[in-house]
Design an enzyme around this catalytic site. Structure first.
Site, PDB file in Angstrom:
ATOM      1  N   HIS A 318      -7.522   1.327  10.251  1.00  0.00           N
ATOM      2  CA  HIS A 318      -8.434   1.040   9.131  1.00  0.00           C
ATOM      3  C   HIS A 318      -9.260  -0.220   9.344  1.00  0.00           C
ATOM      4  CE1 HIS A 318      -6.123   4.093   6.976  1.00  0.00           C
ATOM      5  NE2 HIS A 318      -7.159   4.161   6.165  1.00  0.00           N
ATOM      6  N   GLY A 319      -8.807  -1.115  10.178  1.00  0.00           N
ATOM      7  CA  GLY A 319      -9.605  -2.312  10.406  1.00  0.00           C
ATOM      8  C   GLY A 319      -8.902  -3.290  11.330  1.00  0.00           C
TER       9      GLY A 319
END
Lengths: 467, 370
Positions: A318-319
């Site tokens: 996700h990041g």
């Protein structure tokens, strides 16, 4: 280009439809590919070449995997070569600065950051190409011999930049042959407009509340909880709205994509939550990481290790920041606890189960949205009044009142209630006629309202674009 | 029904999308939005560089939204949905109460307060000496009269004024309190500004505090042109127009005004520029609107004193009234003119100096005061 923007709705998509339905069947994938490349290049075509290299690697690997059908070592080399190329691009463009930053912290060095712009959709298309290669390697699907068809699958604009992660195996047949009917088009239109409404009317409006919270200089416990709930609803309506649009656009173009969300907020356990939230990502990690690691068919410590690895990677996907890793690890811990003993008790009280899930999901999204480490170290304690925060403030009460209707609509909309109601009304003869008349009108009003919000608002990108 | 419904649905939505698509593709772009008081984006220029950098697409997105057919109607529909269906307390920060439209002024900006103080300090240190008398007065925005009672967020005005009183106390500046003289009806219903015909008492109070006097007899001229203030466009829903008035008397009729263009040149201009009544912002009638440096000369003045007013747009309408008590009034807008080299344009020696600002400007000046 975002689906909810004027350029997509009234320039790009109508042009695509005209071209797509004008050309003969044999050319449709070609049109889809070309228009998808235009869509992808819209913000600047600099990273197009990167995606084309990944597609070429995937296509070539498919052919080689079939060619070396009886030479397993070579097949393994090919499969790993593609994985290294694709994951290498992902690591370089998405994670390089994260690793450099942390290396600098640990060693005291000051290696300059690369500050690369993240290629849009790289997390999604990398996983799609990997799934294709692994599926061909596993002989689950035959290799695609037509490069246009494979490229059309990877680049298909409805799902290119924010998912769902469509598996090649799920649409291989549709790439060859698909039907276009009024029923399918009508279903697609409904899904598209519902998705647009979720994104523009609900998620983006909650976005303004989040901005107001961040700008406020009167923090209070109530305002932190309003923020936590608003952000959880925003990310759900944003992302599930995007998935609805992707599925709807797919239907209009003749495809059937799998569902990506199934009312996650009604889950009675975190295990169930992840069967209902971003289902295409969950199943991807299950099939391509968790099961190859041994899944649950091993001793308990190894099983829990597998869970930890998968959820750390899910968070990291996700990041490139610690808050995403902590976010994933938090779910890993909860899942392990559930598997150890908690699941046995969950069924005994539906109310408790749901409160438990909602509580930890809210906390998780506060971590998810934290701005740097200091963010969640301050945001989460603030939810419980740390730092002598007042219980409420004038801002909190104002925004609670101002967003009360939207909260009510969103909370109801996050449950299957509207869908059940729709089905119940439609199940009677009179109801079916009423729905038949009302639905096009309601959809028309919703579409015009979405356009009104889009015209009035400034550009608001989808939250999941950054992944 | 099962067979017909999908066809009807596809046709209805298809017709809407097709109509709007054709309207987008073929409608003639507008140059200016009267309701929003802003220039509208035009079709961006093609160039390989603009396309490769993504600039073309970025500008096209703005163009497409700006030039959307029936933009005002869609904006009105959005405002209706936000206000009447979602029951939101404001629409993009703009709200309606007590027959007025206003904009939420919240939260308080500590940075702006500090920046304003530092700017005023620098002006006083650089240009002023014992020959100058310095005054500061704050104009409340409409929220001071609307927000609390209508349940909207607002500054803590008493605390805000007190901070400035304290500043004046510390710096030997005389604070002139005009707040008690003002009420909501002194402001336009659709605009941020006060009405000139309602601030005669304010002008007199300011003049008296600065040691001069001005008359209270004026002829009120009522403009025929409906005045849709800055908020009416932003509110987006239909709202009755205001009426703009301007005051004259013998003294004001005898005044002349000029705008300083550069070190050597200036241009004559009217006290009330009646052509502006037909323009996008009729409030610009007063001293021609937002100009950086204006001087109003009063040849009939009984005093030989000069006044320098550091001001925002509220100053445009009160200055012709104040000018009756001075030989000249110079209006300086440091949002458009740097406060660092004012002595190139102005002679401060012996002048009265008034800092006259609205709460809105003082609370948002950190990026605007130069």
């Amino acid at each position: 280009m975002v689906f909810s923007g004027i350029p997509f709705l009234f320039y790009f998509f109508p042009a695509v439809l005209i071209l797509y339905f004008l050309v003969p069947k044999i050319c449709k994938n070609g049109v889809l590919l070309l228009t998808s490349l235009v869509f992808y290049s819209w913000g600047g075509p600099s990273y197009l070449i990167l995606m084309l290299i990944s597609i070429t690697a995937g296509y070539t690997s498919g052919l080689l995997l079939e060619k070396f059908d009886h030479r397993q070592p070579l097949r393994r080399v090919v499969m790993w070569a593609v994985a290294i190329i694709d994951l290498g691009f992902l690591a370089y463009f998405k994670y390089a600065d994260f690793f450099i930053e942390n290396f600098n912290v640990v060693t005291g060095l000051s290696i300059p950051l690369l500050r690369l712009l993240l290629p849009i959709g790289i997390s999604f298309y990398t996983f799609q190409i990997l799934s294709y290669t692994i599926d061909v390697y596993r002989r689950d699907v035959p290799a695609q011999r037509n490069p246009i068809d494979l490229a059309a699958y990877v680049t298909m604009f409805p799902q290119l930049i924010a998912g769902p992660i469509v598996r090649y195996s799920d649409i291989a047949v549709q790439l060859k042959s698909r039907t276009h009917t009024f029923q399918k088009t009508s279903d697609g239109i409904r899904r598209l407009i519902v998705g647009l409404s979720k994104k523009v009317l609900i998620a983006d409006t909650f976005g303004k509340l989040i901005v107001a919270f961040r700008d406020s200089n009167e923090p209070s416990v109530l305002f932190y909880w309003i923020y936590a709930i608003a952000f959880s609803l925003q990310i759900y309506f944003d992302f599930s709205g995007y998935s609805d649009m992707a599925i709807g656009l797919g239907k209009i173009l003749g495809f059937e994509f799998l569902e990506n969300f199934n009312y996650p907020f009604i889950s009675k356990s975190v295990t169930e939550f992840w069967r209902r939230w971003h289902m295409s990502l969950g199943s991807w990690f299950r099939d391509y990481v968790y099961i190859p690691l041994g899944g649950n068919r091993c001793n308990k410590p190894r099983w829990f290790f597998n869970i930890l690895v998968v959820w750390m990677l899910t968070g990291f996907w996700h990041g490139a920041a610690w808050n995403f890793i902590f976010w994933g690890l938090m779910f890993a811990v909860l899942l392990v606890i559930e598997k150890l003993f908690l699941l046995k008790f969950m069924g005994q009280s539906r109310v408790f189960s749901r409160i438990y899930v909602l509580f930890f999901v809210l906390i998780s999204f506060v971590i998810f949205n934290a701005d740097g480490q200091s963010g969640y170290w301050s945001d989460i304690p603030a939810l419980f009044g740390a730092g002598n925060l007042p219980l409420y403030s004038a801002d909190a009460l104002y925004y609670l009142k101002s967003f009360a209707v939207l909260f009510a609509l969103a909370l109801i909309g996050a449950t299957p209630l509207p869908k059940k109601l729709y089905a119940r009304i439609k199940s009677t003869r009179g109801g079916e006629i009423a729905v038949g008349i009302a639905e096009p009108l309601v959809l028309a009003v919703l579409l015009l309202t979405v356009v009104a919000f889009a015209v009035d608002s400034s550009f608001s990108p989808f939250l999941y674009f950054r992944f | 029904m099962k067979k017909i419904q999908p066809i009807v649905q596809t046709v209805v939505i298809g017709a809407i999308v097709l109509s709007l698509t054709l309207a987008c593709w073929f409608h003639t772009p507008q140059a200016y939005s009267i309701s929003e008081r802003s220039e509208l984006k035009q079709f961006p220029e093609w160039s390989s560089e603009a396309i490769l950098s993504g600039k073309f697409m970025e500008e096209f997105e703005e163009y497409a939204a700006d030039q959307f057919p029936m933009r005002d109607t869609f904006r009105a529909w959005k405002a209706f949905v936000a206000g009447k269906i979602f029951l939101q307390s404001d629409n993009n920060g703009v709200y309606e109460a007590f027959g007025h439209i206003s904009e939420t002024e919240y939260p308080e900006s500590v940075d702006s307060f500090t920046h304003a103080k530092n700017t005023f300090d620098r002006i006083m240190a650089n240009y002023l000496n014992d020959t100058n008398r310095v005054y500061l007065s704050i104009i409340p925005d409409k929220n001071a009269f609307m927000a609390d009672e209508s349940g909207h967020l607002s500054l803590d005005y008493d605390a805000f004024y007190q901070k400035w009183r304290d500043y004046c106390h510390e710096t030997d500046v005389q604070y002139i309190d005009i707040v008690p003289l003002l009420e909501l009806s002194d402001y336009y219903r659709t605009d941020t500004h006060w009405k000139q015909e309602c601030i005669v008492d304010v002008a007199q109070t300011l003049a008296e505090a600065m040691g001069t006097t001005i008359p209270d007899d004026y002829v009120t001229h009522i403009s025929d042109t409906p005045f849709y203030g800055v908020y009416s466009g932003r509110y987006a829903l239909p709202y009755d127009a205001d009426t703009l008035c301007y005051l004259t008397n013998e003294a004001i009729d005898g005044m002349t005004a000029s705008e300083r263009l550069d070190l050597e040149n200036s241009r004559e201009m009217p006290i009330y520029d009646l052509e502006k009544l037909q323009g996008p912002d009729p409030y610009e009638t007063y001293l021609s609107g937002p100009l950086s440096l204006i001087t109003v000369e009063n040849p009939n003045a009984s005093s030989d004193k000069n006044l320098i007013v550091f001001r925002d747009s509220f100053g445009s309408s009160v200055s012709p009234l104040l000018a009756q008590g001075y030989k000249s009034v110079t209006l300086v807008d440091i949002r458009y003119l740097s406060s660092r080299n004012l002595d190139a344009f102005l002679d401060f020696e012996g002048s009265d100096v008034l800092f006259l600002y609205s709460t809105m400007v003082l609370n948002s000046c950190k990026d605007t005061f130069k």
